[in-house]
Design a protein around this motif. Structure first.
Motif: not given
Length: 615
Positions: A357-358, A353-355, A362
């Motif tokens: 927030e950071e 998945e694409w994080n 992931d």
């Protein structure tokens, strides 16, 4: 620079760093239309069939792009007047964000290329040259690049283009409120002070110093190999035109959508949103007076484009669907050009998945239905992509092997062994990995005995979309894998990419395509902090190789080749995506058109201002 290097090449140079062929117009299934899919065969077939389109097959004539011209044969003298009618092939309206710094989709890029042009030019080896409006000089010792704007270059409203307009592009793209998708590549982030400016910690980019109206010096943290191979930004932005417009509002502003400015040979007179653009001659164009009175661009559906060419409604078609070519190859009054395309199609596997927030990937293969490399390897063996290239595209697309394509001929490693078409081997791999049909329904369960149903997302658009998607599904079913279309249908372009970007749980596998850019560096597609890394694959080994490939040690070309050969081999071993087809593209041009070409590299004689029509 010919048409290819003017619009498509300059677009491709950048797109690898910033945008999917999710932005690419066209009419075939894997082309992302708003970028952008027989005989039994294998990747072990002849070199000609692998790298240049193949040999004749049972499905009919198989073409080789190298047999086509790249420049029109009409060498008559342009009349100096007339209107060129351009058809933008698309089943979706263009978005209308008509500024290079702000746009996102390829249809907009195609419109832009007709009235605004890159400041920098490029040779056939994908290195910047000093034949454009902006010259540059690299000083490796003090890590600076001096940019000098030619005098006499004007915006379409008559205002002079200065170095401030070039610097303004960096200031807009790097601004914390910037609404676009650019600015994350080395050409930006290696500039001293850029990251601090981007983070809102500074009011200016400390590494950019304006010397005078024509000159600026950029200081970099290091001189990376990618800088001169597409790393510098290519476009100026008219600062005076956007006076009083907040950066966050620029993409939707009238200055962008209704009365855009450029520096090219034709200026925008009117825009019918999503449908057409009328352009007229810009007599103060810096290279010389254009050969046409104007250009009229209109969106034409893939199903209508051939008829529009035949009737003369269109002189030149952008993104003509390759799969239609065999049916209209003998059309009277039209000449067909072709060249290798800077793109490849692929099957992607969702592995994480694409994080947001950071700002990173992931990578979670243990949580993915397709996280097992042996499953992915079996799926590769089940696909006969050589047959796909022949049957669906008559050889104008052909079997792909690695993620660095023959478009980068000096970098593509054709010695790497890749899984060849062998469904029996695919079955054996699945057996050995524990994927067995334990309930007798004809489909394999997971090694844990759980049902395995894989959702396959593929885009709508063009005649080949449905049969090609069905072909892949049937190929996987033939080895016992239960694969079905996501939502039981093909998916419209914008929805498709929304699903990929948001890691929709209904997508396990997808069919996509990428442009590859002028620089061979793959980081902009597969880096761990790149949102376009749609498979969500990120490993320490892959990241380390990509970083080494654009480090100072890679200024040694042979060293850089070694690094990227190792990365290509790693990606064949890991298979976060499986390349399916390399491609050529065809361009139909009315025989009345002269001085038009799609060759790679700078060619003064086929620049857009030289395009014309004969009597």
């Amino acid at each position: 620079m010919g048409k290819y290097s003017w619009s498509k090449l300059m677009f491709f140079m950048m797109l690898v760093l910033v945008l999917a062929l999710a932005a690419c117009g066209g009419g075939s299934s894997e082309e992302e239309t708003s970028e952008d899919s027989g005989d039994s065969g294998s990747e072990g077939s002849s070199e000609e069939s692998k790298d240049e389109g193949g040999e004749e097959g049972e499905s009919g004539e198989v073409y080789n792009y190298e047999d086509f011209n790249q420049v029109v044969s009409n060498d008559g003298e342009a009349t100096g007047e007339g209107t060129l009618k351009v058809g933008l092939t698309s089943d979706t309206p263009f978005e209308g964000t008509l500024n290079w710094n702000l746009y996102q989709g390829n249809p907009d890029a195609e419109v832009l290329s007709l009235f605004d042009e890159p400041l920098l030019t490029m040779d056939e080896d994908f290195q910047f040259t000093n034949d454009g409006a902006l010259n540059f000089e690299v000083n490796e010792d003090d890590k600076t690049v001096t940019f000098t704007m030619e005098e006499g270059v004007k915006w379409h409203d008559g205002e002079p283009v200065t170095i401030d307009d070039y610097v303004y592009s960096y200031e807009v793209i790097g601004h914390p409120d910037y609404p676009g998708i650019r600015g994350a590549t080395d050409g930006f982030t290696l500039i001293e002070g850029y990251n601090e400016y981007k983070a809102g910690e500074a009011d200016s980019i400390s590494g950019i110093e304006v010397i005078d109206d024509q000159t600026a010096v950029f200081t970099y943290k290091e001189i990376a190999p990618s800088l001169t191979a597409g790393g510098f930004w290519y476009y100026a932005m008219p600062e005076h035109h956007y006076e009083g417009v907040e950066i966050a509002d620029m993409a939707e502003a009238p200055q962008t959508r209704e009365n855009p400015l450029g520096i090219g040979p034709y200026k925008v007179d009117s825009v019918t949103p999503g449908e057409s653009v009328v352009m007229t001659k810009f007599e103060d164009y810096w290279r010389g007076e254009p050969n046409l009175d104007g250009i009229e661009l209109s969106v034409v559906s893939p199903s209508s484009i051939a008829n529009a060419l035949e009737t003369g409604e269109v002189d030149y078609a952008i993104n003509f669907p390759t799969d239609q070519y065999p049916d209209v190859a003998e059309m009277e009054g039209v000449e067909w050009l072709a060249n290798i395309d800077g793109a490849y199609t692929y099957i992607g596997f969702k592995l994480g998945e694409w994080n947001a927030e950071e700002g990173r990937v992931d990578y979670k293969p243990e949580e993915s239905k397709v996280g097992d490399k042996e499953l992915r390897r079996a799926m590769w063996h089940a696909m006969d992509n050589e047959a796909v290239g022949k049957r669906f595209y008559n050889g104008l697309r052909w079997e792909a092997t690695t993620l660095i394509t023959p478009y980068h001929a000096e970098w593509h490693d054709d010695s790497i062994e890749t899984p060849e078409y062998d469904p029996e081997k695919a079955k054996q791999i699945l057996d050995d990995a524990g994927y067995e049909d334990t309930d007798g329904d004809g489909f394999r369960e997971t090694p844990e005995g759980e049902p395995l149903e894989l959702n396959f997302a593929s885009m709508s658009g063009g005649d080949t979309a449905e049969p090609l998607a069905n072909y892949y599904i049937q190929s996987w079913k033939d080895v016992g894998l239960n694969v079905k279309l996501t939502n039981d249908r093909l998916i419209e372009f914008n929805t498709f990419y929304d699903m990929l970007e948001n890691d929709d749980p209904e997508v396990d596998i997808y069919q996509g395509a990428w442009s590859v850019g002028s620089d061979v560096d793959p980081y902009g597609l597969y880096g761990p902090d790149v949102a376009f890394n749609y498979p969500r694959y990120a490993t320490e080994e892959s990241t380390k190789l990509m970083e080494k490939g654009n480090s100072p040690e890679a200024l040694d070309v042979e060293k850089r080749k070694e690094i990227y050969n190792e990365w290509q081999a790693l990606m064949v071993e890991e298979m976060p995506v499986v390349p399916t087809l390399y491609r050529a593209y065809v361009v139909p041009v009315n025989e009345r058109v002269t001085n038009f070409g799609i060759e790679l590299g700078y060619d003064e004689e086929t620049l857009p201002y030289k395009w014309g029509v004969t009597e």
